[in-house]
Design a protein around this motif. Structure first.
Motif, PDB file in Angstrom:
ATOM      1  N   GLN A 165      45.177  13.262 -58.383  1.00  0.00           N
ATOM      2  CA  GLN A 165      43.973  14.078 -58.490  1.00  0.00           C
ATOM      3  C   GLN A 165      42.689  13.255 -58.501  1.00  0.00           C
ATOM      4  N   SER A 166      42.770  12.119 -59.110  1.00  0.00           N
ATOM      5  CA  SER A 166      41.543  11.372 -59.336  1.00  0.00           C
ATOM      6  C   SER A 166      40.993  10.778 -58.052  1.00  0.00           C
ATOM      7  N   ARG A 167      39.716  10.659 -58.016  1.00  0.00           N
ATOM      8  CA  ARG A 167      39.072  10.060 -56.856  1.00  0.00           C
ATOM      9  C   ARG A 167      38.851   8.569 -57.053  1.00  0.00           C
ATOM     10  N   VAL A 168      39.367   8.075 -58.163  1.00  0.00           N
ATOM     11  CA  VAL A 168      39.140   6.664 -58.466  1.00  0.00           C
ATOM     12  C   VAL A 168      40.240   5.808 -57.862  1.00  0.00           C
ATOM     13  N   GLU A 169      39.839   4.664 -57.427  1.00  0.00           N
ATOM     14  CA  GLU A 169      40.859   3.724 -56.990  1.00  0.00           C
ATOM     15  C   GLU A 169      41.335   2.940 -58.205  1.00  0.00           C
ATOM     16  N   HIS A 170      42.630   2.900 -58.370  1.00  0.00           N
ATOM     17  CA  HIS A 170      43.142   2.255 -59.570  1.00  0.00           C
ATOM     18  C   HIS A 170      43.618   0.845 -59.274  1.00  0.00           C
ATOM     19  N   ASN A 171      43.370   0.006 -60.242  1.00  0.00           N
ATOM     20  CA  ASN A 171      43.906  -1.335 -60.193  1.00  0.00           C
ATOM     21  C   ASN A 171      45.436  -1.222 -60.285  1.00  0.00           C
ATOM     22  N   THR A 172      46.100  -1.774 -59.331  1.00  0.00           N
ATOM     23  CA  THR A 172      47.554  -1.617 -59.269  1.00  0.00           C
ATOM     24  C   THR A 172      48.275  -2.338 -60.393  1.00  0.00           C
ATOM     25  N   GLU A 173      47.544  -3.229 -61.077  1.00  0.00           N
ATOM     26  CA  GLU A 173      48.186  -3.943 -62.183  1.00  0.00           C
ATOM     27  C   GLU A 173      48.261  -3.104 -63.447  1.00  0.00           C
ATOM     28  N   LYS A 174      47.586  -1.949 -63.433  1.00  0.00           N
ATOM     29  CA  LYS A 174      47.608  -1.108 -64.623  1.00  0.00           C
ATOM     30  C   LYS A 174      48.993  -0.474 -64.791  1.00  0.00           C
ATOM     31  N   ARG A 175      49.378  -0.329 -66.054  1.00  0.00           N
ATOM     32  CA  ARG A 175      50.669   0.299 -66.329  1.00  0.00           C
ATOM     33  C   ARG A 175      50.612   1.793 -66.044  1.00  0.00           C
ATOM     34  N   ASN A 176      49.470   2.354 -66.304  1.00  0.00           N
ATOM     35  CA  ASN A 176      49.295   3.804 -66.195  1.00  0.00           C
ATOM     36  C   ASN A 176      47.907   4.047 -65.618  1.00  0.00           C
ATOM     37  N   PRO A 177      47.793   4.983 -64.702  1.00  0.00           N
ATOM     38  CA  PRO A 177      46.476   5.199 -64.094  1.00  0.00           C
ATOM     39  C   PRO A 177      45.384   5.559 -65.098  1.00  0.00           C
ATOM     40  N   LYS A 178      45.764   6.131 -66.207  1.00  0.00           N
ATOM     41  CA  LYS A 178      44.772   6.514 -67.209  1.00  0.00           C
ATOM     42  C   LYS A 178      44.235   5.319 -67.992  1.00  0.00           C
ATOM     43  N   ASP A 179      44.964   4.213 -67.950  1.00  0.00           N
ATOM     44  CA  ASP A 179      44.555   3.038 -68.711  1.00  0.00           C
ATOM     45  C   ASP A 179      43.157   2.589 -68.288  1.00  0.00           C
ATOM     46  N   PHE A 180      42.423   2.092 -69.246  1.00  0.00           N
ATOM     47  CA  PHE A 180      41.042   1.693 -68.952  1.00  0.00           C
ATOM     48  C   PHE A 180      40.785   0.286 -69.476  1.00  0.00           C
ATOM     49  N   ALA A 181      39.778  -0.342 -68.917  1.00  0.00           N
ATOM     50  CA  ALA A 181      39.508  -1.746 -69.228  1.00  0.00           C
ATOM     51  C   ALA A 181      38.812  -1.903 -70.566  1.00  0.00           C
ATOM     52  N   LEU A 182      39.344  -2.804 -71.360  1.00  0.00           N
ATOM     53  CA  LEU A 182      38.693  -3.184 -72.610  1.00  0.00           C
ATOM     54  C   LEU A 182      37.824  -4.407 -72.369  1.00  0.00           C
ATOM     55  N   LYS A 200      37.674 -15.276 -69.613  1.00  0.00           N
ATOM     56  CA  LYS A 200      36.234 -15.382 -69.554  1.00  0.00           C
ATOM     57  C   LYS A 200      35.759 -14.107 -68.854  1.00  0.00           C
ATOM     58  N   GLY A 201      34.874 -13.375 -69.494  1.00  0.00           N
ATOM     59  CA  GLY A 201      34.468 -12.121 -68.870  1.00  0.00           C
ATOM     60  C   GLY A 201      33.416 -11.413 -69.681  1.00  0.00           C
ATOM     61  N   ARG A 202      33.450 -10.096 -69.566  1.00  0.00           N
ATOM     62  CA  ARG A 202      32.487  -9.279 -70.313  1.00  0.00           C
ATOM     63  C   ARG A 202      33.200  -8.032 -70.833  1.00  0.00           C
ATOM     64  N   PRO A 203      32.638  -7.419 -71.865  1.00  0.00           N
ATOM     65  CA  PRO A 203      33.323  -6.279 -72.479  1.00  0.00           C
ATOM     66  C   PRO A 203      33.301  -5.025 -71.615  1.00  0.00           C
ATOM     67  N   GLY A 204      34.313  -4.197 -71.802  1.00  0.00           N
ATOM     68  CA  GLY A 204      34.309  -2.879 -71.184  1.00  0.00           C
ATOM     69  C   GLY A 204      33.359  -1.983 -71.966  1.00  0.00           C
ATOM     70  N   TRP A 205      32.796  -1.034 -71.253  1.00  0.00           N
ATOM     71  CA  TRP A 205      31.751  -0.200 -71.857  1.00  0.00           C
ATOM     72  C   TRP A 205      32.255   0.570 -73.085  1.00  0.00           C
ATOM     73  N   HIS A 206      33.438   1.153 -72.955  1.00  0.00           N
ATOM     74  CA  HIS A 206      33.937   1.985 -74.055  1.00  0.00           C
ATOM     75  C   HIS A 206      34.163   1.177 -75.326  1.00  0.00           C
ATOM     76  N   LEU A 207      34.589  -0.040 -75.116  1.00  0.00           N
ATOM     77  CA  LEU A 207      34.966  -0.853 -76.258  1.00  0.00           C
ATOM     78  C   LEU A 207      33.783  -1.237 -77.136  1.00  0.00           C
ATOM     79  N   GLU A 208      32.650  -1.445 -76.490  1.00  0.00           N
ATOM     80  CA  GLU A 208      31.456  -1.883 -77.220  1.00  0.00           C
ATOM     81  C   GLU A 208      31.187  -0.992 -78.427  1.00  0.00           C
ATOM     82  N   CYS A 209      31.162   0.307 -78.152  1.00  0.00           N
ATOM     83  CA  CYS A 209      30.787   1.240 -79.205  1.00  0.00           C
ATOM     84  C   CYS A 209      31.782   1.179 -80.355  1.00  0.00           C
ATOM     85  N   SER A 210      33.065   1.169 -80.020  1.00  0.00           N
ATOM     86  CA  SER A 210      34.089   1.105 -81.071  1.00  0.00           C
ATOM     87  C   SER A 210      33.909  -0.128 -81.943  1.00  0.00           C
ATOM     88  N   ALA A 211      33.701  -1.247 -81.289  1.00  0.00           N
ATOM     89  CA  ALA A 211      33.585  -2.505 -82.036  1.00  0.00           C
ATOM     90  C   ALA A 211      32.326  -2.518 -82.890  1.00  0.00           C
TER      91      ALA A 211
END
Length: 466
Positions: A165-182, A200-211
């Motif tokens: 259903q989703s129009r998003v392209e998923h990273n094939t390394e994800k275990r589940n399409p719903k999984d999201f980047a932290l 080495k990287g940067r935070p995922g958007w959702h995670l910022e708020c939780s942290a």
RNA sequence: GGAGCCAUCGCCAAGUUGGUAAGGCCGUAGAUUGCAAAUCUGCUAUUCACCAGUUCGAGUCUGGUUGGCUCCUCCA
């Protein structure tokens, strides 16, 4: 106090997790561009909430974050040649100034993503240790949504077959399409990134708020905060994901109540960055006074969609004008105490999920009553003192009506124009005295042509900018 | 395709446990005023998109129809 909880989809009595204290977290802006009216409305909605809770004697702590690291920011840094700090601090300062112009009180805590990296890293590491999060080859860290049996309980989005259903392209390394980047690992040629134990990287958007919430609020063993707020578009996936991370990281729910404000539409169309129809606050402030804009933007219930148009703005300005005209009538005087039934009626309205319409109707009634009584007895000192107190009460609770009334009607008039208006009024009054009405009317026309309205009162001729 | 929201007077808009339609703008009649403006007063929806049902009673509950919007992609 009753508030509408977007998760339970019903109005609930507000019972804070710690008595007499209210902790509120609001999703703030990503600082890579100017803010638009939608940001203003969101801020204004929760400003009203905080003010109301304070008036109800809650000790309120408001946190509003700045997302100052993400792909769009990085992109703009490369485009402009500015440093990350230069770019983000510019937009943070502009945002703060604009919010102040709208009468939004500063948040008590204004966490920035880049200043909360340790909290993020430890939250992610904790989730990895529990095998709720996993690191893929690229270095990205994903949240395994299958590990959270309550995933979906916030937004009620049950996506059974998202991959199709989703129009998003998923990273094939994800275990589940719903999984999201932290955490998102940065490309080799990217230097705006931060070192962590996983990559080495940067935070995922959702995670910022939780942290940031965990960093700044103590919480209890049931909830981290009382109220989590943001725009209606954040409910899914942003808040769903936030809730999932926090639930799995802390073992309890993130927020007791969730509140979402409606959109600002322009010409019936949602205003958004991607549609390119943004009405920026800075542009609105060039045309309208901040208080007038505030009064307009809060005049419609925060959960409804807001259709911005000039006619409605002028309508709401007329109501504000009436308040200031009344204030003019009772100035100068010293305020006493607000009228109790009036104060109660306003608080009852605002305590009902911020029912601003009923509050405004109550204000109109108060204005009408006061004017009526002042017509009968212009020297009623007790009434004047009480009326001024009523208006001061409103200024504190709703954030309008606090200006000195004569200056309110002179916004945007420079000293030279002011002198000219006043000398014309003197000329007109001389003509009037001589009963030369033809001349006095001609002078009035001249004043009107300047966009000024005049009114003859017992205390002399007053003027207002239309 | 999935999830959800909304529809009340010309315009904006309230209407939590169903009980017989707030308020503002506009318009209009009047008081006041040299005339205005401001202020005050009166008037301005037998009716809540449409259809059916539950009920003594529905804008408010249930089902359906029509129309508008949002989320599922960065977004306040």
């Amino acid at each position: 106090m009753h508030i509408y909880d977007s998760v339970q989809k019903t109005k609930l009595p507000f019972k804070s997790i710690v008595p007499h204290k209210a902790s509120i977290y609001i999703c703030g802006p990503t600082v890579y561009d100017d803010s638009h009216l939608g940001h203003a409305r969101s801020s204004l909605s929760f400003d009203l909430l905080a003010r109301t809770l304070k008036a109800l004697n809650y000790e309120v702590i408001v946190a509003k974050n700045f997302t100052d690291i993400d792909d769009k920011i990085i992109k703009k840094v490369h485009e402009t040649g500015q440093s990350l700090k230069e770019l983000t601090s510019h937009y943070i300062n502009v945002y703060r100034q604009e919010m102040r112009a709208l009468g939004v009180k500063d948040a008590d805590i204004e966490p920035k993503a880049t200043e909360s990296l340790e909290a993020m890293e430890s939250m992610i590491q904790g989730l990895i240790d529990k095998d709720i999060a996993y690191v893929v080859n690229s270095g990205d860290v994903y949240f395994d949504t299958a590990k959270d049996e309550n995933y979906g309980s916030i937004s009620h989005q049950v996506v059974a077959d998202e991959e199709n259903q989703s129009r998003v392209e998923h990273n094939t390394e994800k275990r589940n399409p719903k999984d999201f980047a932290l955490w998102k690992a940065c490309p080799a040629n990217e230097d705006i990134c931060f070192e962590t134990s996983f990559s080495k990287g940067r935070p995922g958007w959702h995670l910022e708020c939780s942290a940031m919430i965990e960093k700044h609020f103590e919480g209890t063993n049931e909830y981290s905060i009382d109220i989590h707020g943001g725009g209606a578009d954040l409910l899914f996936p942003h808040h769903e994901n936030e809730a999932a991370q926090s639930r799995c990281a802390t073992g309890h729910e993130l927020s007791k109540y969730w509140m979402h404000n409606g959109f600002v539409n322009i010409n019936g169309e949602k205003m958004s960055k991607s549609l390119g129809n943004s009405f920026f606050i800075k542009d609105a402030l060039k045309v309208y006074d901040g208080e007038v804009l505030r009064n307009y933007l809060i005049s419609i219930h925060y959960r409804n969609d807001f259709n911005f148009n000039e006619e409605d703005l002028l309508n709401s300005k007329k109501r504000l004008d009436k308040l200031y005209r009344l204030k003019k009538r009772v100035t100068p005087t010293k305020s006493s105490k607000p009228n109790i039934p009036f104060q109660k009626a306003i608080m009852t309205a605002m305590s009902d999920d911020l029912n601003i319409s009923v509050a405004l109707a109550t204000i109109d009634e108060m204005i009408s009553n006061a004017n009526d009584k002042l017509d009968e007895n212009p020297k009623d000192k007790g009434l004047k003192k009480e009326t001024l107190a009523n208006i001061e009460f409103l200024a504190e609770l709703l954030g309008f009506g606090g200006k000195e009334p004569f200056s309110y009607f002179q916004i945007g008039i420079d000293a030279v124009t002011k002198n000219k208006i006043e000398s014309l009024i003197i000329a007109r009054n001389e003509a009037k005295k001589a009963k030369d009405y033809e001349k006095s009317d001609a002078v009035r026309d001249e004043i009107s042509a300047m966009g000024i309205s005049i009114m003859d009162t017992a205390d002399g001729t007053l003027w207002e900018k239309l």
